[in-house]
Design an enzyme around this catalytic site. Structure first.
Site, PDB file in Angstrom:
ATOM      1  N   VAL A 141      21.063 -11.148  56.583  1.00  0.00           N
ATOM      2  CA  VAL A 141      21.478 -12.104  57.608  1.00  0.00           C
ATOM      3  C   VAL A 141      20.326 -12.238  58.606  1.00  0.00           C
ATOM      4  O   VAL A 141      20.018 -11.292  59.327  1.00  0.00           O
ATOM      5  CB  VAL A 141      22.759 -11.643  58.325  1.00  0.00           C
ATOM      6  CG1 VAL A 141      23.201 -12.677  59.356  1.00  0.00           C
ATOM      7  CG2 VAL A 141      23.873 -11.385  57.315  1.00  0.00           C
ATOM      8  N   VAL A 142      19.695 -13.384  58.621  1.00  0.00           N
ATOM      9  CA  VAL A 142      18.530 -13.590  59.480  1.00  0.00           C
ATOM     10  C   VAL A 142      18.576 -14.953  60.153  1.00  0.00           C
ATOM     11  O   VAL A 142      19.136 -15.911  59.613  1.00  0.00           O
ATOM     12  CB  VAL A 142      17.194 -13.458  58.700  1.00  0.00           C
ATOM     13  CG1 VAL A 142      16.979 -12.043  58.199  1.00  0.00           C
ATOM     14  CG2 VAL A 142      17.141 -14.447  57.539  1.00  0.00           C
ATOM     15  N   VAL A 143      17.981 -15.022  61.330  1.00  0.00           N
ATOM     16  CA  VAL A 143      17.818 -16.276  62.057  1.00  0.00           C
ATOM     17  C   VAL A 143      16.396 -16.315  62.594  1.00  0.00           C
ATOM     18  O   VAL A 143      15.889 -15.314  63.115  1.00  0.00           O
ATOM     19  CB  VAL A 143      18.821 -16.403  63.227  1.00  0.00           C
ATOM     20  CG1 VAL A 143      18.555 -17.671  64.023  1.00  0.00           C
ATOM     21  CG2 VAL A 143      20.255 -16.396  62.718  1.00  0.00           C
ATOM     22  N   GLY A 151      23.795 -20.048  67.829  1.00  0.00           N
ATOM     23  CA  GLY A 151      24.988 -20.034  66.983  1.00  0.00           C
ATOM     24  C   GLY A 151      24.721 -20.202  65.507  1.00  0.00           C
ATOM     25  O   GLY A 151      25.659 -20.339  64.717  1.00  0.00           O
ATOM     26  N   LEU A 152      23.458 -20.166  65.102  1.00  0.00           N
ATOM     27  CA  LEU A 152      23.143 -20.364  63.693  1.00  0.00           C
ATOM     28  C   LEU A 152      23.530 -19.160  62.845  1.00  0.00           C
ATOM     29  O   LEU A 152      23.981 -19.311  61.700  1.00  0.00           O
ATOM     30  CB  LEU A 152      21.646 -20.662  63.525  1.00  0.00           C
ATOM     31  CG  LEU A 152      21.132 -21.924  64.225  1.00  0.00           C
ATOM     32  CD1 LEU A 152      19.632 -22.108  63.976  1.00  0.00           C
ATOM     33  CD2 LEU A 152      21.899 -23.153  63.747  1.00  0.00           C
ATOM     34  N   GLY A 153      23.374 -17.963  63.391  1.00  0.00           N
ATOM     35  CA  GLY A 153      23.786 -16.762  62.666  1.00  0.00           C
ATOM     36  C   GLY A 153      25.285 -16.753  62.429  1.00  0.00           C
ATOM     37  O   GLY A 153      25.765 -16.428  61.334  1.00  0.00           O
ATOM     38  N   TYR A 184      28.538  -8.853  65.062  1.00  0.00           N
ATOM     39  CA  TYR A 184      29.640  -8.994  64.122  1.00  0.00           C
ATOM     40  C   TYR A 184      31.015  -8.872  64.777  1.00  0.00           C
ATOM     41  O   TYR A 184      32.000  -9.393  64.244  1.00  0.00           O
ATOM     42  CB  TYR A 184      29.499  -7.964  62.996  1.00  0.00           C
ATOM     43  CG  TYR A 184      28.259  -8.204  62.172  1.00  0.00           C
ATOM     44  CD1 TYR A 184      28.232  -9.205  61.205  1.00  0.00           C
ATOM     45  CD2 TYR A 184      27.101  -7.459  62.379  1.00  0.00           C
ATOM     46  CE1 TYR A 184      27.088  -9.448  60.466  1.00  0.00           C
ATOM     47  CE2 TYR A 184      25.961  -7.700  61.645  1.00  0.00           C
ATOM     48  CZ  TYR A 184      25.954  -8.690  60.687  1.00  0.00           C
ATOM     49  OH  TYR A 184      24.823  -8.942  59.960  1.00  0.00           O
TER      50      TYR A 184
END
Length: 209
Positions: A141-143, A151-153, A184
């Site tokens: 999980v990366v941004v 809010g992209l993650g 999370y």
């Protein structure tokens, strides 16, 4: 934002019925967060009846982003660049392509939208591996660092979990570094409510024997 995942069985066969009753309205997830000092497994639960996505695909497009739900058109070299900028090791491109095409997996990524609809560079990414029926593991999980906080993650995680649930997958596992565990929690993750513990294979422990 970083996450590495590992899948562990939550219950043995003898207790599967009681687990089914207990989690009749829940999706079961297992999370592990690690540090240099210790690795502490956690079990997480997410309600099955979740709300709509926080940000719709259409709203993301108005911001200049487009959601992709397969690895088609994904620029692996550009993804490797994002990995490097968030502190991940670069992956061998050929092996990464094989991983992305693995049966039973799921991929969600966000690209910078280009005029004309052509593929853009990835700016957020998440994937899961698994058997496609019962179990899945969330990975990578990366941004893009310059776009974090937009809010992209959350967007890729919400869609990844939704896709796994659509397939009927009920056991989803991940572990995260302590500094990103807080990411999370707003997604509905609760830490280890039943005291379920997991184990990770360690070569270091093998050498000590």
């Amino acid at each position: 934002m970083q996450s590495h995942g590992v899948l562990l069985p939550l219950r043995g066969p003898s207790s599967s019925l009681s687990l089914s009753r207990h989690l009749r309205r829940q999706l079961t997830l297992t999370s592990f967060h690690s540090s240099k000092a210790s690795t502490r497994p956690r079990r997480l639960l997410l309600p099955v009846a979740s709300a709509a996505f926080t940000v719709s695909d259409g709203e993301l497009e108005t911001r200049g982003f487009r959601v992709r739900r397969s690895s088609d058109g994904l620029d692996v070299a550009a993804l490797n660049d994002v990995f490097a900028r968030v502190g991940f090791p670069r992956r061998d491109p050929d092996r990464l392509r094989r991983a992305l095409g693995h049966a039973g997996g799921a991929v969600v990524w966000v690209e910078e939208a280009k005029r004309g609809g052509g593929p853009g560079k990835p700016v957020a990414f998440a994937r899961a591996t698994g058997d496609g029926v019962f179990n899945a593991v969330v990975w990578d999980v990366v941004v893009e660092p310059s776009l974090q906080g937009m809010g992209l993650g959350r967007a890729v995680m919400e869609r990844l979990v939704a896709e796994l649930r659509r397939r009927g997958v009920s056991n989803i596992a991940l572990y995260a570094e302590p500094r990103v565990v807080g990411f999370y929690r707003p997604l509905g993750f609760a830490a280890d409510p039943d005291g379920i513990k997991g184990m990770v294979y360690s070569r270091r422990n093998q050498k000590k024997r």
